[in-house]
Design an enzyme around this catalytic site. Structure first.
Site, PDB file in Angstrom:
ATOM      1  N   ARG A 290      33.261  10.912  81.244  1.00 31.81           N
ATOM      2  CA  ARG A 290      33.942  11.165  79.971  1.00 31.81           C
ATOM      3  C   ARG A 290      32.920  11.239  78.846  1.00 31.81           C
ATOM      4  O   ARG A 290      33.003  12.059  77.951  1.00 31.81           O
ATOM      5  CB  ARG A 290      34.985  10.077  79.667  1.00 31.81           C
TER       6      ARG A 290
ATOM      7  N   TYR B 176      47.064  29.883  62.794  1.00 37.77           N
ATOM      8  CA  TYR B 176      47.603  29.774  64.149  1.00 37.77           C
ATOM      9  C   TYR B 176      48.717  28.724  64.116  1.00 37.77           C
ATOM     10  O   TYR B 176      48.540  27.640  63.558  1.00 37.77           O
ATOM     11  CB  TYR B 176      46.475  29.354  65.106  1.00 37.77           C
TER      12      TYR B 176
ATOM     13  N   LYS C 230      40.540  31.591  74.966  1.00 35.19           N
ATOM     14  CA  LYS C 230      40.712  33.002  74.631  1.00 35.19           C
ATOM     15  C   LYS C 230      39.475  33.809  75.034  1.00 35.19           C
ATOM     16  O   LYS C 230      39.195  33.911  76.210  1.00 35.19           O
ATOM     17  CB  LYS C 230      41.056  33.138  73.149  1.00 35.19           C
TER      18      LYS C 230
ATOM     19  N   ASP D  34      37.839  28.550  62.151  1.00 32.78           N
ATOM     20  CA  ASP D  34      38.309  28.787  63.512  1.00 32.78           C
ATOM     21  C   ASP D  34      37.818  30.182  63.901  1.00 32.78           C
ATOM     22  O   ASP D  34      38.298  31.188  63.382  1.00 32.78           O
ATOM     23  CB  ASP D  34      39.848  28.700  63.546  1.00 32.78           C
TER      24      ASP D  34
END
Ligand SMILES: *Cc1c(COP(=O)(O)O)cnc(C)c1O
Length: 388
Positions: free
Chosen positions: A55, A107, A204, A179
Site C-alpha cells: 500500500r 465532470y 480514459k 483536470d
C-alpha cells in the site's frame, strides 16, 4: 511542450516508452515486472530497498508514477485506484471552512464529490464559468483556497486559458488544480502553463483501452506531493500492480493514439457541421469555437472528444444515441473504440437540477481508432434513422 529532443532532453514519445521503465537489473526484462508481492523482505529491522508494504509503495506503481510525472513535466506523481480517488486526495489539501471554486460544467462525478461529500465536511464551493475571469473575481471569497479547472470541459468542450487563470489564482494566493483527463499531457501540460496540481482519470486516454480504472495526481510543489502521498498511504485508495501495468502499457502508445484520434475528430466534426439536423458542433478545432484561439496556443491538437446538439432536441438525441451501430452507446471515453452518450441522462444525470445541468439535445462522442469513413457513415445513418 517537450516536442523533441533538441536540447538533449528526451521527447514525449521516448519518455512514454522508457521513463521509469529501465530494463530489470536482475533479469534484463524490458517490461517492468508486475510486482504482486504485498510485503518485501528486510535485511535488518527497517532496512530495505525502498519498499516495505505494497500500500505504501509498489515497484510497478513507482514505474507508472515516474512515467506520468515525466510526461507532465512534474517533480512527482501519485497513482490512485480511480480518478475520483485522485481528486479526493487533492481535496484533502483543504480544511473545514475553506472555499473552492469549481467549473460550472465540471465532470459530474467531480461536482458530486465536491458538493455532496466535501460539502458535508465544511468545504463550500461555487460553480463558475472559468472562461470569464470577472465571474471568477465576483465568486472569490477571503476563504477561497483552490480553483478547480477542466479544459477542454465536459461535455461542452469549452476551453479555459490555463496561463491567464493561473496568474489570476496566484495573485489571490490560492492553488490551481487542472483536470487534464480530456487533453492528456500529449496535448497540453498544465504545470508548464502555471497550474499547481494536475489530476487525471487514467481510466480514459492514459489507459486508452477501456480495461482499467485509475487516477493520477502530479505536481511540482513538494508540499502538495508530500500531502497527497500521505493521503495515498493513509487512506489507501491505491491501484493494484496489474492496473499499474495495464495503464503503463497504454501510455506507451498515447501519442500515436491521440494524433490519430485528433485527426479523425476533425473529420467527424466537419461531417456533423455540414448536416442540417445538427444545430451546433462543439469541438475546439473549429475556427468558430469560442475557445479556438486559446486552444491553438495551449494545446498541440484539439482532442478526440466532439459534442454536438441536434436540432430536434432531446427526443431526437435519444434516438441518435440508441441508433448508431459502430459507435457504442456507453459512458466513459478516451479508448480505442468509439463511444456515443447522452450526457443529460447518463454521465451528467447527477447534476440535473443544479447549475451544471446540460441540455437534452446534446450528444457527446469519444472518437476511437476505427476507419474514419466508417465512423462518419454510421453517425450520418443514425441521424437519418432518427428523422433529422
Ligand atoms: C472519468 C473522469 C473523472 C473520474 O475518474 P474515474 O476514473 O471514473 O474515477 C474525472 N474527471 C474527468 C474529466 C473524467 O472524465
Amino acid at each position: 511542450m517537450s516536442a523533441g529532443s533538441d536540447a538533449g532532453t528526451p521527447g514525449f514519445e521516448t519518455l512514454a516508452v522508457h521513463a521509469g521503465q529501465d530494463p530489470d537489473p536482475v533479469t534484463g526484462a524490458v517490461v517492468p515486472p508486475v510486482s504482486v508481492s504485498t510485503t518485501f523482505a528486510q535485511s535488518g529491522v527497517g532496512r530495505h530497498a525502498g519498499y516495505d508494504y505494497s500500500r505504501s509503495g509498489n515497484p510497478t506503481r513507482t514505474a507508472l508514477e515516474t512515467c506520468i510525472a515525466s510526461l507532465e513535466g512534474a517533480l512527482g506523481a501519485s497513482a490512485f485506484a480511480s480518478g475520483l480517488a485522485a481528486e479526493d486526495a487533492v481535496l484533502h489539501l483543504l480544511r473545514p471552512g475553506d472555499h473552492l471554486i469549481v467549473p460550472n460544467d465540471a465532470y459530474g462525478g467531480t461536482y458530486r464529490l465536491v458538493d455532496q461529500v466535501w460539502g458535508r465536511l465544511g468545504i463550500t464551493n461555487t460553480p463558475v464559468d472559468l472562461g470569464d475571469l470577472d465571474a471568477l473575481a465576483a465568486a472569490w471569497r477571503p476563504e477561497t483556497r483552490m480553483v478547480w479547472a477542466e479544459t477542454p470541459t465536459n461535455p461542452r468542450l469549452g476551453i479555459v486559458d490555463i496561463a491567464a487563470l493561473a496568474e489570476c489564482v496566484h495573485d489571490r494566493g490560492a492553488r490551481l488544480v487542472v483536470d487534464n483527463t480530456f487533453a492528456t499531457p500529449w496535448l497540453q501540460q498544465p504545470l508548464a502553463l502555471g497550474a499547481d496540481v494536475v489530476v487525471h482519470s487514467s481510466t480514459k486516454y492514459l489507459g486508452g483501452h477501456s480495461d482499467v480504472v485509475g487516477g493520477i495526481v502530479a505536481s511540482n510543489d513538494e508540499a502538495v506531493l508530500q500531502a497527497v502521498g500521505h493521503v495515498q498511504n493513509s487512506v489507501g485508495a491505491v491501484p493494484g500492480p496489474w492496473d499499474c501495468y495495464l495503464t503503463l502499457r497504454g501510455v506507451k502508445t498515447l501519442a500515436l493514439r491521440m494524433e490519430r484520434q485528433c485527426a479523425t475528430a476533425a473529420t467527424v466534426a466537419a461531417a456533423l457541421g455540414a448536416h442540417p439536423g445538427v444545430e451546433a458542433v462543439l469541438w475546439p478545432g473549429l475556427p468558430d469555437h469560442p475557445g479556438h484561439d486559446v486552444a491553438t496556443r495551449q494545446m498541440r491538437g484539439f482532442g478526440g472528444m466532439v459534442s454536438f446538439v441536434v436540432a430536434g432536441g432531446e427526443e431526437i438525441a435519444l434516438k441518435v444515441a440508441a441508433g448508431t451501430r459502430l459507435w457504442t452507446l456507453a459512458e466513459s471515453l478516451g479508448a480505442v473504440e468509439s463511444l456515443i452518450e447522452h450526457p443529460h441522462r447518463m454521465t451528467h444525470a447527477s447534476v440535473a437540477g443544479s447549475p451544471l445541468e446540460v441540455p437534452g439535445g446534446l450528444l457527446r462522442l469519444s472518437v476511437g481508432l476505427e476507419t474514419p469513413a466508417d465512423l462518419v457513415a454510421d453517425l450520418l445513418g443514425a441521424l437519418e434513422r432518427a428523422g433529422s
